[in-house]
Every structure is written in C-alpha cells, then in structure tokens.
Design a protein around this motif. Structure first.
Motif, PDB file in Angstrom:
ATOM      1  N   GLU A   6      -7.493   4.119   6.496  1.00 15.77           N
ATOM      2  CA  GLU A   6      -6.613   2.803   6.621  1.00 15.77           C
ATOM      3  C   GLU A   6      -6.374   2.443   8.089  1.00 15.77           C
ATOM      4  OE1 GLU A   6      -4.874   5.614   3.535  1.00 15.77           O
ATOM      5  OE2 GLU A   6      -5.735   5.792   5.310  1.00 15.77           O
ATOM      6  N   SER A   7      -6.253   1.238   8.308  1.00 16.71           N
ATOM      7  CA  SER A   7      -5.823   0.819   9.670  1.00 16.71           C
ATOM      8  C   SER A   7      -5.076  -0.410   9.443  1.00 16.71           C
ATOM      9  CB  SER A   7      -7.145   0.353  10.339  1.00 16.71           C
ATOM     10  OG  SER A   7      -7.857  -0.825   9.906  1.00 16.71           O
ATOM     11  N   GLY A   8      -4.451  -0.796  10.493  1.00 18.37           N
ATOM     12  CA  GLY A   8      -3.496  -2.082  10.504  1.00 18.37           C
ATOM     13  C   GLY A   8      -2.216  -1.889  10.360  1.00 18.37           C
ATOM     14  N   GLY A   9      -1.559  -0.695  10.453  1.00 15.96           N
ATOM     15  CA  GLY A   9      -0.181  -0.221  10.501  1.00 15.96           C
ATOM     16  C   GLY A   9       0.413  -0.719  11.647  1.00 15.96           C
ATOM     17  N   GLY A  10       1.798  -0.644  11.889  1.00 16.22           N
ATOM     18  CA  GLY A  10       2.544  -0.817  13.271  1.00 16.22           C
ATOM     19  C   GLY A  10       3.845  -1.075  13.102  1.00 16.22           C
ATOM     20  N   LEU A  11       4.520  -1.690  14.002  1.00 17.83           N
ATOM     21  CA  LEU A  11       5.783  -2.154  13.984  1.00 17.83           C
ATOM     22  C   LEU A  11       6.084  -3.620  13.941  1.00 17.83           C
ATOM     23  CD1 LEU A  11       8.799  -1.242  14.552  1.00 17.83           C
ATOM     24  CD2 LEU A  11       8.263  -1.376  17.040  1.00 17.83           C
ATOM     25  N   VAL A  12       6.963  -3.912  13.079  1.00 21.26           N
ATOM     26  CA  VAL A  12       6.781  -5.509  12.912  1.00 21.26           C
ATOM     27  C   VAL A  12       8.398  -5.719  12.742  1.00 21.26           C
ATOM     28  CG1 VAL A  12       6.420  -5.182  10.302  1.00 21.26           C
ATOM     29  CG2 VAL A  12       6.223  -7.367  11.539  1.00 21.26           C
ATOM     30  N   ASP A 111      -1.789  10.061 -10.168  1.00 25.88           N
ATOM     31  CA  ASP A 111      -2.812  11.117 -10.576  1.00 25.88           C
ATOM     32  C   ASP A 111      -4.121  10.407 -11.336  1.00 25.88           C
ATOM     33  OD1 ASP A 111      -0.210  13.058 -12.273  1.00 25.88           O
ATOM     34  OD2 ASP A 111      -0.887  12.872 -10.099  1.00 25.88           O
ATOM     35  N   GLU A 112      -4.219   9.229 -11.212  1.00 29.08           N
ATOM     36  CA  GLU A 112      -5.659   8.452 -11.600  1.00 29.08           C
ATOM     37  C   GLU A 112      -6.547   8.158 -10.691  1.00 29.08           C
ATOM     38  OE1 GLU A 112      -3.193   5.193 -13.843  1.00 29.08           O
ATOM     39  OE2 GLU A 112      -4.744   5.754 -15.412  1.00 29.08           O
ATOM     40  N   TYR A 113      -5.968   8.545  -9.330  1.00 31.71           N
ATOM     41  CA  TYR A 113      -7.020   8.367  -8.265  1.00 31.71           C
ATOM     42  C   TYR A 113      -7.503   9.638  -7.696  1.00 31.71           C
ATOM     43  CZ  TYR A 113      -5.829   3.315  -8.103  1.00 31.71           C
ATOM     44  OH  TYR A 113      -5.273   1.883  -8.460  1.00 31.71           O
ATOM     45  N   GLU A 114      -8.720   9.671  -7.395  1.00 30.18           N
ATOM     46  CA  GLU A 114      -9.353  10.767  -6.897  1.00 30.18           C
ATOM     47  C   GLU A 114      -9.411  10.951  -5.225  1.00 30.18           C
ATOM     48  OE1 GLU A 114     -10.711   8.576  -9.288  1.00 30.18           O
ATOM     49  OE2 GLU A 114     -12.651   9.431  -9.691  1.00 30.18           O
ATOM     50  N   TYR A 115      -9.387   9.668  -4.847  1.00 32.11           N
ATOM     51  CA  TYR A 115      -9.651   9.799  -3.072  1.00 32.11           C
ATOM     52  C   TYR A 115      -8.712   9.171  -2.534  1.00 32.11           C
ATOM     53  CZ  TYR A 115     -14.265  10.853  -5.262  1.00 32.11           C
ATOM     54  OH  TYR A 115     -15.553  11.483  -5.895  1.00 32.11           O
ATOM     55  N   TRP A 116      -8.386   9.686  -1.249  1.00 35.33           N
ATOM     56  CA  TRP A 116      -7.082   8.990  -0.677  1.00 35.33           C
ATOM     57  C   TRP A 116      -7.363   9.229   1.001  1.00 35.33           C
ATOM     58  CZ3 TRP A 116      -2.435   7.533  -2.807  1.00 35.33           C
ATOM     59  CH2 TRP A 116      -2.150   7.770  -4.247  1.00 35.33           C
ATOM     60  N   GLY A 117      -7.025   8.055   1.318  1.00 34.03           N
ATOM     61  CA  GLY A 117      -7.128   8.125   2.801  1.00 34.03           C
ATOM     62  C   GLY A 117      -5.811   8.701   3.515  1.00 34.03           C
ATOM     63  N   GLN A 118      -5.852   8.738   4.975  1.00 39.92           N
ATOM     64  CA  GLN A 118      -4.846   9.731   5.532  1.00 39.92           C
ATOM     65  C   GLN A 118      -3.622   8.694   6.093  1.00 39.92           C
ATOM     66  OE1 GLN A 118      -7.312   7.765   7.137  1.00 39.92           O
ATOM     67  NE2 GLN A 118      -6.019   6.819   8.578  1.00 39.92           N
ATOM     68  N   GLY A 119      -3.743   7.586   5.525  1.00 42.06           N
ATOM     69  CA  GLY A 119      -2.313   6.777   5.662  1.00 42.06           C
ATOM     70  C   GLY A 119      -2.237   6.018   7.073  1.00 42.06           C
ATOM     71  N   THR A 120      -1.410   4.994   6.846  1.00 38.19           N
ATOM     72  CA  THR A 120      -1.209   4.222   8.196  1.00 38.19           C
ATOM     73  C   THR A 120       0.454   3.963   8.124  1.00 38.19           C
ATOM     74  OG1 THR A 120      -1.928   2.429   9.660  1.00 38.19           O
ATOM     75  CG2 THR A 120      -1.781   1.856   7.140  1.00 38.19           C
ATOM     76  N   GLN A 121       1.105   4.170   9.214  1.00 35.84           N
ATOM     77  CA  GLN A 121       2.407   3.831   9.399  1.00 35.84           C
ATOM     78  C   GLN A 121       2.832   2.545   9.537  1.00 35.84           C
ATOM     79  OE1 GLN A 121       5.118   6.436   9.318  1.00 35.84           O
ATOM     80  NE2 GLN A 121       6.309   4.547   8.975  1.00 35.84           N
ATOM     81  N   VAL A 122       3.805   2.077   8.662  1.00 36.04           N
ATOM     82  CA  VAL A 122       4.158   0.627   8.760  1.00 36.04           C
ATOM     83  C   VAL A 122       5.742   0.772   8.940  1.00 36.04           C
ATOM     84  CG1 VAL A 122       4.859  -1.232   7.529  1.00 36.04           C
ATOM     85  CG2 VAL A 122       2.712  -0.271   7.296  1.00 36.04           C
ATOM     86  N   THR A 123       6.276   0.310  10.094  1.00 39.29           N
ATOM     87  CA  THR A 123       7.731   0.374  10.472  1.00 39.29           C
ATOM     88  C   THR A 123       8.101  -1.125  10.560  1.00 39.29           C
ATOM     89  OG1 THR A 123       7.326   2.465  11.477  1.00 39.29           O
ATOM     90  CG2 THR A 123       9.461   1.324  11.895  1.00 39.29           C
ATOM     91  N   VAL A 124       9.117  -1.310   9.763  1.00 38.12           N
ATOM     92  CA  VAL A 124       9.906  -2.601   9.667  1.00 38.12           C
ATOM     93  C   VAL A 124      11.259  -2.647  10.497  1.00 38.12           C
ATOM     94  CG1 VAL A 124      10.708  -4.760   8.542  1.00 38.12           C
ATOM     95  CG2 VAL A 124       8.660  -3.272   7.901  1.00 38.12           C
ATOM     96  N   SER A 125      11.610  -3.501  11.523  1.00 37.47           N
ATOM     97  CA  SER A 125      12.732  -3.314  12.160  1.00 37.47           C
ATOM     98  C   SER A 125      13.543  -4.514  11.877  1.00 37.47           C
ATOM     99  CB  SER A 125      12.685  -2.956  13.790  1.00 37.47           C
ATOM    100  OG  SER A 125      11.707  -4.460  14.176  1.00 37.47           O
ATOM    101  N   SER A 126      14.769  -4.198  11.995  1.00 38.32           N
ATOM    102  CA  SER A 126      15.697  -5.509  11.861  1.00 38.32           C
ATOM    103  C   SER A 126      16.125  -6.290  13.063  1.00 38.32           C
ATOM    104  CB  SER A 126      16.988  -5.039  11.264  1.00 38.32           C
ATOM    105  OG  SER A 126      17.991  -4.032  12.024  1.00 38.32           O
TER     106      SER A 126
END
Length: 126
Positions: A6-12, A111-126
C-alpha cells in the motif's frame, strides 16, 4: 501467492482527500477480488470497501458510502481507494487484501482474504 504494498497514506485536514494505492505482484492479479480494511488504535480491523476481479461490482461499508471509491487497474496490478470528505474518525491504518476468486464476486469478511499488505497510515486532523 501475491504480495501487496500500500501507499498514499499521510496527514490530511478534515474535509480533504487522499488516494490510496495497493500494488500487487506475484500471480495473475486479475483473478483476485480485492478489499480495503482499516484499523484504528484499540479497535478491530474493519471492512471499508471491496471490488470483484473484473471491476464491475463494488461494495462499501456504511461509513464509506458516498465518500470513498474503490477501483482497480488490472493492467497495472493496482487497486485504489479514493477518499474524500475525510473525517477525524477515518484516522486508521489502511490495509488492502486479496482473495483468490473464481466467481467474479466481492467479499466483505476479513477471514475471506488470504493475502494482506503491511498497511498505510491515514491521519485526519481537525
């Protein structure tokens, strides 16, 4: 076997937009149904959106309907999650997942998904 990154996460800021990407490598990407999940601190990993391998059908969690769009480009081995009108409660680690599929359907269960990515952090600030 398929590897997902995964990619594209960030602070918004709240109300803003982000597009997440999930690049797949390995076996034929077009035979995998894909999904996006997210996990906030102290919470269970929850379903966000899913798409079948042909891209003709999608499904969303109520929290994502009208704000998020899942899509895929099989020629690029990539699935996307376009997120708009982001809220603070959308803050989480976002994961893409793949399900080996023979029915051209979508799947909503973790449980239906066999493969997973490592994740990407999304942070939404007020």
């Amino acid at each position: 076997q398929v590897q997902l990154v995964e990619s594209g996460g960030g602070l918004v800021q709240a109300g803003g937009s982000l597009r997440l990407s999930c690049a797949a490598s390995g076996r034929t990407f077009s035979r995998y149904a894909m999904g996006w999940f997210r996990q906030a601190p102290g919470k269970e990993r929850e379903f966000v959106a899913a798409i079948n391998w042909s891209g003709s059908s999608t499904y969303y969690a109520d929290s994502a309907k009208g704000r998020f769009t899942i899509s895929r480009a099989n020629a690029k081995n990539t699935v996307y999650l376009q997120m708009s009108s982001l809220k603070r409660e959308d803050t989480a680690v976002y994961y893409c997942a793949a399900h080996t599929d023979y029915r051209d359907s979508y799947y909503v269960g973790r449980d239906e998904y066999e493969y997973w990515g490592q994740g990407t952090q999304v942070t939404v600030s007020s």
